[in-house]
Design a protein around this motif. Structure first.
Motif, short mmCIF file in Angstrom:
data_model
loop_
_atom_site.label_atom_id
_atom_site.label_comp_id
_atom_site.label_asym_id
_atom_site.label_seq_id
_atom_site.Cartn_x
_atom_site.Cartn_y
_atom_site.Cartn_z
N GLY A 1 0.83 -1.12 -0.02
CA GLY A 1 -0.09 -0.01 -0.01
C GLY A 1 0.84 1.27 0.09
N ILE A 2 1.95 1.39 -0.76
CA ILE A 2 2.80 2.51 -0.72
C ILE A 2 2.12 3.33 -1.71
N GLN A 3 1.82 4.64 -1.14
CA GLN A 3 1.20 5.48 -2.08
C GLN A 3 2.37 6.45 -2.81
N LEU A 4 2.14 6.48 -4.53
CA LEU A 4 3.07 6.82 -5.34
C LEU A 4 2.43 8.32 -5.69
N GLY A 5 1.23 8.55 -5.73
CA GLY A 5 0.42 9.49 -5.93
C GLY A 5 -0.90 9.41 -5.75
N SER A 6 -1.98 10.22 -6.14
CA SER A 6 -3.27 10.42 -5.83
C SER A 6 -4.01 8.91 -6.48
N GLY A 7 -4.53 8.23 -5.68
CA GLY A 7 -5.10 6.96 -6.38
C GLY A 7 -4.45 5.99 -6.84
N VAL A 8 -2.99 6.01 -6.42
CA VAL A 8 -2.24 5.00 -7.16
C VAL A 8 -1.43 4.35 -6.19
N SER A 9 -1.16 3.27 -5.68
CA SER A 9 -0.38 2.56 -4.62
C SER A 9 0.37 1.31 -5.34
N ALA A 10 1.25 1.06 -4.56
CA ALA A 10 2.14 -0.09 -5.09
C ALA A 10 2.61 -0.94 -3.95
N ASN A 11 2.98 -2.26 -4.16
CA ASN A 11 3.36 -3.21 -3.08
C ASN A 11 4.76 -3.52 -3.64
#
Length: 510
Positions: free
Chosen positions: A273-283
Protein backbone atom coordinates in the motif's frame (compact mmCIF):
# COMPACT_ATOMS: atom_id res chain seq x y z
CA UNK A 1 -101.52 7.77 46.80
CA UNK A 2 -100.95 9.61 43.57
CA UNK A 3 -101.35 13.32 44.23
CA UNK A 4 -100.22 16.70 43.00
CA UNK A 5 -99.96 19.28 45.80
CA UNK A 6 -101.10 22.76 44.79
CA UNK A 7 -102.25 21.59 41.39
CA UNK A 8 -103.80 24.38 39.32
CA UNK A 9 -106.32 23.20 36.79
CA UNK A 10 -105.41 26.02 34.46
CA UNK A 11 -102.22 24.08 33.53
CA UNK A 12 -104.42 21.54 31.84
CA UNK A 13 -104.41 23.88 28.86
CA UNK A 14 -100.99 22.40 28.01
CA UNK A 15 -102.91 19.40 26.75
CA UNK A 16 -104.16 21.47 23.90
CA UNK A 17 -100.89 23.32 23.30
CA UNK A 18 -98.43 20.38 23.29
CA UNK A 19 -98.67 17.40 20.98
CA UNK A 20 -99.60 14.07 22.43
CA UNK A 21 -96.46 12.29 23.75
CA UNK A 22 -97.77 8.90 22.80
CA UNK A 23 -98.33 9.89 19.19
CA UNK A 24 -94.84 11.47 19.00
CA UNK A 25 -93.16 8.40 20.45
CA UNK A 26 -94.92 6.15 17.99
CA UNK A 27 -94.45 8.40 14.95
CA UNK A 28 -91.59 8.66 12.57
CA UNK A 29 -90.81 12.18 13.79
CA UNK A 30 -88.79 10.81 16.71
CA UNK A 31 -87.00 8.15 14.68
CA UNK A 32 -83.21 8.33 13.89
CA UNK A 33 -83.35 8.06 10.11
CA UNK A 34 -80.99 5.70 8.29
CA UNK A 35 -81.04 7.83 5.15
CA UNK A 36 -77.87 9.74 6.20
CA UNK A 37 -75.83 6.53 6.29
CA UNK A 38 -76.96 5.51 2.83
CA UNK A 39 -76.06 8.97 1.49
CA UNK A 40 -72.55 8.72 3.03
CA UNK A 41 -72.04 5.34 1.41
CA UNK A 42 -73.08 6.70 -1.96
CA UNK A 43 -70.72 9.69 -1.71
CA UNK A 44 -67.75 7.50 -0.73
CA UNK A 45 -68.17 5.43 -3.86
CA UNK A 46 -67.19 8.41 -6.02
CA UNK A 47 -63.67 8.50 -7.51
CA UNK A 48 -61.13 9.96 -5.04
CA UNK A 49 -58.84 12.55 -6.73
CA UNK A 50 -56.44 12.38 -3.78
CA UNK A 51 -55.92 8.66 -4.35
CA UNK A 52 -55.17 9.32 -8.03
CA UNK A 53 -52.52 11.87 -7.12
CA UNK A 54 -51.04 9.61 -4.44
CA UNK A 55 -50.65 6.89 -7.06
CA UNK A 56 -48.93 9.34 -9.41
CA UNK A 57 -46.51 10.54 -6.72
CA UNK A 58 -45.69 6.93 -5.84
CA UNK A 59 -44.85 6.21 -9.48
CA UNK A 60 -42.70 9.34 -9.66
CA UNK A 61 -40.68 8.26 -6.63
CA UNK A 62 -40.27 4.79 -8.14
CA UNK A 63 -38.93 6.34 -11.37
CA UNK A 64 -36.49 8.49 -9.41
CA UNK A 65 -35.41 5.52 -7.31
CA UNK A 66 -34.43 3.57 -10.44
CA UNK A 67 -32.70 6.69 -11.80
CA UNK A 68 -30.66 7.09 -8.61
CA UNK A 69 -29.59 3.43 -8.63
CA UNK A 70 -28.19 3.87 -12.15
CA UNK A 71 -26.38 7.09 -11.19
CA UNK A 72 -24.83 5.55 -8.10
CA UNK A 73 -23.36 2.78 -10.23
CA UNK A 74 -21.66 5.36 -12.42
CA UNK A 75 -19.81 7.11 -9.59
CA UNK A 76 -19.31 4.09 -7.28
CA UNK A 77 -15.55 3.94 -6.49
CA UNK A 78 -15.28 0.31 -7.63
CA UNK A 79 -16.60 1.31 -11.08
CA UNK A 80 -15.36 4.89 -11.17
CA UNK A 81 -11.70 3.93 -10.99
CA UNK A 82 -11.79 0.14 -11.38
CA UNK A 83 -11.40 0.47 -15.13
CA UNK A 84 -8.16 2.43 -14.93
CA UNK A 85 -5.00 0.80 -16.24
CA UNK A 86 -1.71 0.81 -14.32
CA UNK A 87 1.46 -1.01 -15.33
CA UNK A 88 4.86 -1.68 -13.80
CA UNK A 89 7.89 -2.02 -16.05
CA UNK A 90 9.47 -4.35 -13.47
CA UNK A 91 6.70 -6.37 -11.78
CA UNK A 92 9.32 -8.31 -9.78
CA UNK A 93 10.14 -5.09 -7.94
CA UNK A 94 6.61 -3.70 -7.48
CA UNK A 95 3.02 -4.36 -8.40
CA UNK A 96 0.64 -1.40 -8.79
CA UNK A 97 -3.10 -0.71 -8.43
CA UNK A 98 -5.48 2.28 -8.80
CA UNK A 99 -8.24 3.57 -6.55
CA UNK A 100 -10.33 6.72 -6.00
CA UNK A 101 -8.59 9.82 -7.36
CA UNK A 102 -6.29 8.12 -9.86
CA UNK A 103 -4.92 10.44 -12.53
CA UNK A 104 -2.95 9.88 -15.71
CA UNK A 105 0.66 9.87 -14.52
CA UNK A 106 4.08 8.24 -14.66
CA UNK A 107 6.21 7.39 -11.62
CA UNK A 108 9.83 6.19 -11.33
CA UNK A 109 10.01 3.96 -8.25
CA UNK A 110 13.40 3.02 -6.81
CA UNK A 111 13.37 0.56 -3.87
CA UNK A 112 16.57 0.51 -1.80
CA UNK A 113 15.31 -1.51 1.18
CA UNK A 114 12.29 -3.66 1.97
CA UNK A 115 10.54 -3.52 5.33
CA UNK A 116 11.55 -6.39 7.62
CA UNK A 117 10.14 -8.08 10.71
CA UNK A 118 12.22 -8.45 13.86
CA UNK A 119 13.32 -12.08 14.10
CA UNK A 120 15.48 -14.24 16.44
CA UNK A 121 16.38 -17.93 16.65
CA UNK A 122 17.50 -20.25 19.46
CA UNK A 123 21.27 -20.42 19.93
CA UNK A 124 20.97 -24.15 20.51
CA UNK A 125 19.63 -26.83 18.20
CA UNK A 126 18.10 -30.26 18.82
CA UNK A 127 18.10 -33.43 16.84
CA UNK A 128 14.33 -33.58 17.00
CA UNK A 129 11.48 -31.09 17.36
CA UNK A 130 8.84 -33.11 19.15
CA UNK A 131 10.55 -35.35 21.71
CA UNK A 132 13.39 -33.60 23.52
CA UNK A 133 12.15 -31.35 26.36
CA UNK A 134 13.48 -27.79 26.37
CA UNK A 135 12.12 -26.91 29.82
CA UNK A 136 9.13 -25.91 31.94
CA UNK A 137 7.85 -22.65 33.38
CA UNK A 138 6.35 -19.65 31.58
CA UNK A 139 7.16 -17.18 28.80
CA UNK A 140 6.03 -13.55 28.93
CA UNK A 141 6.07 -11.93 25.49
CA UNK A 142 5.82 -8.16 25.02
CA UNK A 143 5.75 -6.26 21.71
CA UNK A 144 7.16 -2.74 21.50
CA UNK A 145 10.28 -0.85 20.44
CA UNK A 146 13.90 -0.68 21.59
CA UNK A 147 16.06 2.40 21.89
CA UNK A 148 19.04 0.91 20.06
CA UNK A 149 22.68 1.85 20.56
CA UNK A 150 23.71 -0.78 18.03
CA UNK A 151 21.91 -3.33 15.86
CA UNK A 152 21.65 -5.79 18.78
CA UNK A 153 21.99 -3.65 21.91
CA UNK A 154 19.50 -1.18 23.39
CA UNK A 155 19.23 1.06 26.44
CA UNK A 156 15.46 0.66 26.96
CA UNK A 157 12.31 -1.01 25.71
CA UNK A 158 8.89 0.65 25.36
CA UNK A 159 5.89 -1.68 25.32
CA UNK A 160 3.17 -1.18 22.70
CA UNK A 161 0.78 -3.83 24.01
CA UNK A 162 -0.10 -5.69 27.19
CA UNK A 163 2.36 -8.53 27.90
CA UNK A 164 1.07 -12.06 27.26
CA UNK A 165 2.16 -14.88 29.60
CA UNK A 166 2.23 -18.48 28.30
CA UNK A 167 2.57 -21.54 30.54
CA UNK A 168 4.98 -24.22 29.33
CA UNK A 169 5.09 -27.73 30.80
CA UNK A 170 7.84 -30.06 29.56
CA UNK A 171 7.87 -28.10 26.34
CA UNK A 172 9.46 -29.38 23.16
CA UNK A 173 10.31 -27.09 20.24
CA UNK A 174 7.06 -28.02 18.47
CA UNK A 175 4.80 -27.71 21.53
CA UNK A 176 6.36 -24.37 22.50
CA UNK A 177 5.82 -23.05 18.97
CA UNK A 178 2.17 -24.17 19.08
CA UNK A 179 1.64 -22.52 22.49
CA UNK A 180 3.12 -19.21 21.30
CA UNK A 181 1.08 -19.15 18.10
CA UNK A 182 -2.12 -19.96 20.00
CA UNK A 183 -1.61 -17.10 22.47
CA UNK A 184 -1.99 -14.20 19.97
CA UNK A 185 1.00 -12.51 21.54
CA UNK A 186 1.94 -10.48 18.42
CA UNK A 187 4.71 -12.82 17.35
CA UNK A 188 4.93 -15.91 15.16
CA UNK A 189 6.92 -19.04 16.10
CA UNK A 190 8.26 -21.63 13.67
CA UNK A 191 10.46 -24.71 14.00
CA UNK A 192 13.17 -24.49 11.33
CA UNK A 193 15.78 -27.01 10.22
CA UNK A 194 19.29 -25.66 9.80
CA UNK A 195 21.94 -26.67 7.25
CA UNK A 196 23.19 -29.51 9.46
CA UNK A 197 19.70 -30.99 9.72
CA UNK A 198 19.16 -30.02 13.38
CA UNK A 199 16.07 -28.13 14.59
CA UNK A 200 15.79 -24.63 16.04
CA UNK A 201 12.92 -22.40 17.20
CA UNK A 202 12.54 -19.10 15.33
CA UNK A 203 10.38 -16.29 16.72
CA UNK A 204 9.44 -13.26 14.59
CA UNK A 205 7.37 -10.10 15.07
CA UNK A 206 4.00 -10.42 13.30
CA UNK A 207 4.44 -6.93 11.77
CA UNK A 208 7.27 -5.37 9.82
CA UNK A 209 8.77 -2.00 10.65
CA UNK A 210 11.62 -0.51 12.66
CA UNK A 211 9.44 0.13 15.72
CA UNK A 212 7.92 -3.34 15.87
CA UNK A 213 10.22 -5.34 18.16
CA UNK A 214 9.62 -7.88 20.92
CA UNK A 215 11.14 -9.19 24.12
CA UNK A 216 10.66 -12.49 25.99
CA UNK A 217 10.98 -12.85 29.76
CA UNK A 218 11.20 -16.35 31.26
CA UNK A 219 10.14 -17.80 34.58
CA UNK A 220 12.14 -21.04 34.59
CA UNK A 221 11.23 -23.90 36.90
CA UNK A 222 14.95 -24.57 37.41
CA UNK A 223 15.20 -21.32 39.37
CA UNK A 224 17.41 -19.37 36.96
CA UNK A 225 15.58 -17.18 34.43
CA UNK A 226 18.47 -15.91 32.29
CA UNK A 227 21.00 -18.69 32.00
CA UNK A 228 21.69 -21.08 29.11
CA UNK A 229 19.86 -24.03 30.67
CA UNK A 230 16.23 -25.11 30.58
CA UNK A 231 13.42 -22.80 29.44
CA UNK A 232 15.51 -19.68 30.12
CA UNK A 233 17.37 -20.42 26.89
CA UNK A 234 14.38 -18.71 25.20
CA UNK A 235 14.87 -15.40 27.07
CA UNK A 236 15.32 -12.44 24.70
CA UNK A 237 15.80 -8.89 25.93
CA UNK A 238 18.20 -6.71 23.96
CA UNK A 239 18.74 -4.40 26.91
CA UNK A 240 20.51 -7.34 28.63
CA UNK A 241 23.82 -9.01 27.83
CA UNK A 242 24.12 -11.74 25.23
CA UNK A 243 23.92 -15.10 27.00
CA UNK A 244 22.47 -13.53 30.17
CA UNK A 245 18.92 -12.66 29.25
CA UNK A 246 19.52 -12.05 25.53
CA UNK A 247 19.75 -15.75 24.81
CA UNK A 248 18.09 -15.92 21.40
CA UNK A 249 20.22 -14.81 18.46
CA UNK A 250 18.82 -11.97 16.36
CA UNK A 251 18.69 -13.12 12.74
CA UNK A 252 16.86 -10.12 11.22
CA UNK A 253 16.57 -6.53 12.40
CA UNK A 254 13.27 -4.66 12.27
CA UNK A 255 13.43 -2.25 9.33
CA UNK A 256 11.23 0.15 7.40
CA UNK A 257 10.98 0.08 3.62
CA UNK A 258 13.09 2.81 1.95
CA UNK A 259 12.38 4.07 -1.56
CA UNK A 260 12.15 7.10 -3.83
CA UNK A 261 9.24 8.17 -6.05
CA UNK A 262 10.31 10.46 -8.88
CA UNK A 263 13.33 11.32 -6.74
CA UNK A 264 11.44 12.06 -3.51
CA UNK A 265 12.49 9.85 -0.56
CA UNK A 266 9.96 7.75 1.31
CA UNK A 267 9.85 5.29 4.21
CA UNK A 268 7.13 2.92 5.39
CA UNK A 269 6.80 0.24 8.08
CA UNK A 270 5.06 -1.98 5.51
CA UNK A 271 5.90 -3.09 2.00
CA UNK A 272 2.25 -2.91 0.96
CA UNK A 273 0.00 0.00 0.00
CA UNK A 274 2.84 2.44 -0.71
CA UNK A 275 1.22 5.63 -2.06
CA UNK A 276 2.92 6.81 -5.24
CA UNK A 277 0.37 9.52 -6.04
CA UNK A 278 -3.35 10.31 -5.94
CA UNK A 279 -5.24 7.02 -6.20
CA UNK A 280 -2.13 4.99 -7.09
CA UNK A 281 -0.42 2.52 -4.74
CA UNK A 282 2.32 -0.09 -5.06
CA UNK A 283 3.34 -3.26 -3.24
CA UNK A 284 7.11 -3.52 -2.87
CA UNK A 285 8.46 -6.97 -3.70
CA UNK A 286 12.22 -6.53 -4.09
CA UNK A 287 14.90 -3.89 -4.26
CA UNK A 288 15.39 -2.29 -7.65
CA UNK A 289 13.67 0.17 -9.99
CA UNK A 290 10.41 0.21 -11.93
CA UNK A 291 8.54 2.70 -14.12
CA UNK A 292 4.86 2.93 -13.14
CA UNK A 293 2.33 4.20 -15.73
CA UNK A 294 -1.33 5.02 -14.96
CA UNK A 295 -4.08 5.71 -17.52
CA UNK A 296 -7.85 6.12 -17.28
CA UNK A 297 -9.46 3.39 -19.38
CA UNK A 298 -11.46 4.83 -22.31
CA UNK A 299 -13.70 1.76 -22.45
CA UNK A 300 -14.94 2.37 -18.90
CA UNK A 301 -15.30 6.10 -19.59
CA UNK A 302 -17.41 5.37 -22.68
CA UNK A 303 -19.57 2.92 -20.72
CA UNK A 304 -20.17 5.50 -17.99
CA UNK A 305 -21.13 8.17 -20.54
CA UNK A 306 -23.58 5.81 -22.26
CA UNK A 307 -25.04 4.82 -18.88
CA UNK A 308 -25.55 8.46 -17.86
CA UNK A 309 -27.38 9.30 -21.08
CA UNK A 310 -29.52 6.15 -20.90
CA UNK A 311 -30.48 6.69 -17.26
CA UNK A 312 -31.42 10.34 -17.90
CA UNK A 313 -33.46 9.58 -21.02
CA UNK A 314 -35.32 6.68 -19.40
CA UNK A 315 -36.22 8.75 -16.34
CA UNK A 316 -37.35 11.79 -18.33
CA UNK A 317 -39.39 9.67 -20.76
CA UNK A 318 -41.22 7.98 -17.89
CA UNK A 319 -41.83 11.31 -16.16
CA UNK A 320 -43.13 12.89 -19.36
CA UNK A 321 -45.59 10.04 -19.88
CA UNK A 322 -46.79 10.13 -16.30
CA UNK A 323 -47.13 13.88 -15.78
CA UNK A 324 -48.53 14.52 -19.22
CA UNK A 325 -51.50 12.30 -18.48
CA UNK A 326 -52.03 12.62 -14.73
CA UNK A 327 -50.72 15.77 -13.06
CA UNK A 328 -51.05 19.28 -14.45
CA UNK A 329 -48.73 22.13 -13.38
CA UNK A 330 -51.80 23.99 -12.17
CA UNK A 331 -52.63 21.40 -9.49
CA UNK A 332 -49.18 19.99 -8.62
CA UNK A 333 -46.34 22.47 -9.23
CA UNK A 334 -43.87 20.38 -7.21
CA UNK A 335 -44.16 17.36 -9.50
CA UNK A 336 -44.42 19.49 -12.64
CA UNK A 337 -41.13 21.24 -11.78
CA UNK A 338 -39.15 17.97 -11.69
CA UNK A 339 -38.42 17.46 -15.43
CA UNK A 340 -37.42 21.11 -15.82
CA UNK A 341 -34.99 20.83 -12.87
CA UNK A 342 -33.42 17.73 -14.44
CA UNK A 343 -33.13 19.56 -17.77
CA UNK A 344 -31.32 22.41 -16.09
CA UNK A 345 -28.98 20.15 -14.14
CA UNK A 346 -27.49 18.46 -17.23
CA UNK A 347 -26.81 21.86 -18.80
CA UNK A 348 -25.01 23.23 -15.74
CA UNK A 349 -21.31 23.96 -15.46
CA UNK A 350 -19.54 21.77 -12.87
CA UNK A 351 -16.49 22.38 -10.73
CA UNK A 352 -13.75 20.05 -12.01
CA UNK A 353 -10.51 20.97 -10.29
CA UNK A 354 -7.91 22.33 -12.67
CA UNK A 355 -9.55 20.70 -15.72
CA UNK A 356 -11.05 22.89 -18.44
CA UNK A 357 -13.80 20.29 -18.96
CA UNK A 358 -16.73 21.67 -16.96
CA UNK A 359 -19.85 20.92 -19.07
CA UNK A 360 -21.26 17.62 -20.34
CA UNK A 361 -21.40 18.99 -23.89
CA UNK A 362 -17.57 19.15 -23.82
CA UNK A 363 -17.36 15.36 -23.41
CA UNK A 364 -19.88 14.57 -26.13
CA UNK A 365 -23.11 14.55 -24.08
CA UNK A 366 -25.42 17.01 -25.86
CA UNK A 367 -28.81 18.11 -24.51
CA UNK A 368 -31.89 18.13 -26.79
CA UNK A 369 -34.84 20.24 -25.77
CA UNK A 370 -38.32 18.64 -25.53
CA UNK A 371 -41.01 19.32 -28.14
CA UNK A 372 -43.19 20.96 -25.48
CA UNK A 373 -42.10 23.34 -22.74
CA UNK A 374 -42.23 21.81 -19.30
CA UNK A 375 -41.42 18.26 -20.39
CA UNK A 376 -38.10 16.45 -19.96
CA UNK A 377 -35.41 16.67 -22.61
CA UNK A 378 -32.87 14.03 -23.65
CA UNK A 379 -29.10 13.47 -23.82
CA UNK A 380 -27.22 12.04 -26.81
CA UNK A 381 -23.60 10.86 -26.83
CA UNK A 382 -21.09 11.64 -29.56
CA UNK A 383 -18.33 9.06 -29.05
CA UNK A 384 -15.84 10.97 -31.24
CA UNK A 385 -16.22 14.04 -29.01
CA UNK A 386 -15.77 11.87 -25.93
CA UNK A 387 -12.60 10.35 -27.44
CA UNK A 388 -11.22 13.82 -28.15
CA UNK A 389 -11.88 14.91 -24.56
CA UNK A 390 -10.23 11.72 -23.29
CA UNK A 391 -7.15 12.28 -25.44
CA UNK A 392 -6.71 15.82 -24.13
CA UNK A 393 -7.62 15.23 -20.45
CA UNK A 394 -8.70 11.69 -19.61
CA UNK A 395 -8.89 12.19 -15.84
CA UNK A 396 -10.80 15.47 -16.27
CA UNK A 397 -13.31 13.79 -18.60
CA UNK A 398 -13.82 10.92 -16.17
CA UNK A 399 -14.20 13.21 -13.17
CA UNK A 400 -16.74 15.39 -15.00
CA UNK A 401 -18.97 12.36 -15.58
CA UNK A 402 -18.68 11.28 -11.94
CA UNK A 403 -19.46 14.80 -10.70
CA UNK A 404 -22.49 15.14 -13.00
CA UNK A 405 -23.86 11.77 -11.86
CA UNK A 406 -23.45 12.74 -8.23
CA UNK A 407 -25.18 16.11 -8.80
CA UNK A 408 -28.14 14.47 -10.57
CA UNK A 409 -28.43 11.97 -7.74
CA UNK A 410 -28.45 14.80 -5.18
CA UNK A 411 -31.24 16.54 -7.12
CA UNK A 412 -33.33 13.36 -7.24
CA UNK A 413 -32.64 12.82 -3.54
CA UNK A 414 -34.12 16.23 -2.73
CA UNK A 415 -37.43 14.80 -3.99
CA UNK A 416 -37.22 11.26 -2.58
CA UNK A 417 -35.29 11.34 0.71
CA UNK A 418 -37.20 10.44 3.84
CA UNK A 419 -37.82 13.42 6.10
CA UNK A 420 -36.90 16.20 3.65
CA UNK A 421 -37.84 15.02 0.16
CA UNK A 422 -40.50 17.25 -1.41
CA UNK A 423 -42.42 14.33 -2.98
CA UNK A 424 -42.28 12.39 0.29
CA UNK A 425 -43.63 15.34 2.26
CA UNK A 426 -46.34 15.99 -0.32
CA UNK A 427 -47.39 12.33 -0.15
CA UNK A 428 -47.64 12.47 3.63
CA UNK A 429 -49.76 15.64 3.50
CA UNK A 430 -52.15 14.05 0.97
CA UNK A 431 -52.39 10.87 3.06
CA UNK A 432 -53.32 12.94 6.11
CA UNK A 433 -55.95 14.81 4.09
CA UNK A 434 -57.32 11.52 2.80
CA UNK A 435 -57.57 10.04 6.31
CA UNK A 436 -59.40 13.11 7.56
CA UNK A 437 -61.90 12.87 4.70
CA UNK A 438 -62.46 9.20 5.39
CA UNK A 439 -63.18 9.97 9.06
CA UNK A 440 -65.81 12.51 8.02
CA UNK A 441 -67.40 10.12 5.51
CA UNK A 442 -67.54 7.09 7.78
CA UNK A 443 -68.39 8.73 11.12
CA UNK A 444 -72.13 8.07 11.86
CA UNK A 445 -74.16 11.26 12.02
CA UNK A 446 -76.01 11.96 15.26
CA UNK A 447 -79.73 11.82 14.38
CA UNK A 448 -81.80 14.94 14.86
CA UNK A 449 -84.88 12.99 16.00
CA UNK A 450 -85.75 10.78 18.95
CA UNK A 451 -86.09 7.00 18.92
CA UNK A 452 -89.33 5.27 17.97
CA UNK A 453 -90.17 4.72 21.60
CA UNK A 454 -88.80 4.95 25.09
CA UNK A 455 -87.93 1.25 25.11
CA UNK A 456 -85.33 1.97 22.39
CA UNK A 457 -83.95 4.74 24.58
CA UNK A 458 -83.67 2.33 27.53
CA UNK A 459 -81.63 -0.10 25.42
CA UNK A 460 -78.96 2.54 24.64
CA UNK A 461 -76.07 2.08 23.90
CA UNK A 462 -76.96 -1.30 22.42
CA UNK A 463 -79.68 0.29 20.34
CA UNK A 464 -79.19 1.50 16.80
CA UNK A 465 -79.98 5.16 17.44
CA UNK A 466 -77.92 7.79 19.20
CA UNK A 467 -79.23 10.81 21.12
CA UNK A 468 -77.54 14.16 21.15
CA UNK A 469 -77.42 16.31 24.26
CA UNK A 470 -79.94 18.63 22.63
CA UNK A 471 -82.32 15.75 22.04
CA UNK A 472 -82.05 14.47 25.61
CA UNK A 473 -82.61 17.99 26.95
CA UNK A 474 -85.64 18.45 24.69
CA UNK A 475 -87.17 15.17 25.81
CA UNK A 476 -86.62 16.05 29.47
CA UNK A 477 -88.19 19.49 29.04
CA UNK A 478 -91.15 17.98 27.20
CA UNK A 479 -91.75 15.52 30.04
CA UNK A 480 -91.38 18.24 32.69
CA UNK A 481 -93.84 20.61 31.07
CA UNK A 482 -96.25 17.85 30.31
CA UNK A 483 -96.11 16.55 33.90
CA UNK A 484 -97.16 19.95 35.25
CA UNK A 485 -100.23 19.99 33.12
CA UNK A 486 -101.18 16.31 33.12
CA UNK A 487 -99.14 14.25 35.61
CA UNK A 488 -101.47 11.27 35.66
CA UNK A 489 -101.55 11.09 31.88
CA UNK A 490 -97.74 11.24 31.76
CA UNK A 491 -97.50 8.48 34.32
CA UNK A 492 -99.70 6.28 32.23
CA UNK A 493 -97.76 7.03 29.05
CA UNK A 494 -94.37 6.28 30.65
CA UNK A 495 -95.64 3.01 32.10
CA UNK A 496 -97.10 2.14 28.74
CA UNK A 497 -93.80 2.74 26.96
CA UNK A 498 -91.96 0.16 29.04
CA UNK A 499 -90.06 2.24 31.57
CA UNK A 500 -90.79 -0.30 34.26
CA UNK A 501 -92.83 2.06 36.47
CA UNK A 502 -95.80 0.61 38.31
CA UNK A 503 -99.11 2.37 38.17
CA UNK A 504 -98.83 3.15 41.90
CA UNK A 505 -95.15 4.12 41.91
CA UNK A 506 -95.35 7.58 40.37
CA UNK A 507 -95.94 10.75 42.42
CA UNK A 508 -95.64 14.34 41.32
CA UNK A 509 -95.72 17.02 43.99
CA UNK A 510 -95.43 20.71 43.31
Amino acid sequence: MNSLSGYNSSFSSFDSLLPNLSSLLSSGLLLGSSSAASQSSASSSATDPIQIELSTLGQLMSILGTFQSSLQQIYAPSIQFGGGTASSSNPAVASVSTSTGAQNASYLLNVSQLAQAHSATTSFSLSDSGTTVVGSGSLTITTGSYAYTSSTSATSFTANDTPVTISISNGTLSSIASSINGANAGVVANVVQNSSGAYQLQISQASTGASNNFKISVSDNDGNNTDQSGLSRLAFDQTLAVGSGQNLTQTQAALNASYTVNGASGSNASNFGIQLGSGVSANLLATGSSNITVNVDFGQLNTNAQSLASAFNTAQGSINSLLGNQVLPSNDPIAAMLPRMLNQQVQNSYSNGSSLLTMLSQVGLSYQRPAQYGLGGTLSLNVNSLQAAYNSDSSGAANLLYTAAQSLNALANSYTSQGSGSLVNETRALQTQQRNRQLVIHTPQTPNTFPFNLQNLLSYPSGNSMLSAQQISGLAMYALVYSIGAPYTLNALLVGQGLGLSSSGFSATA
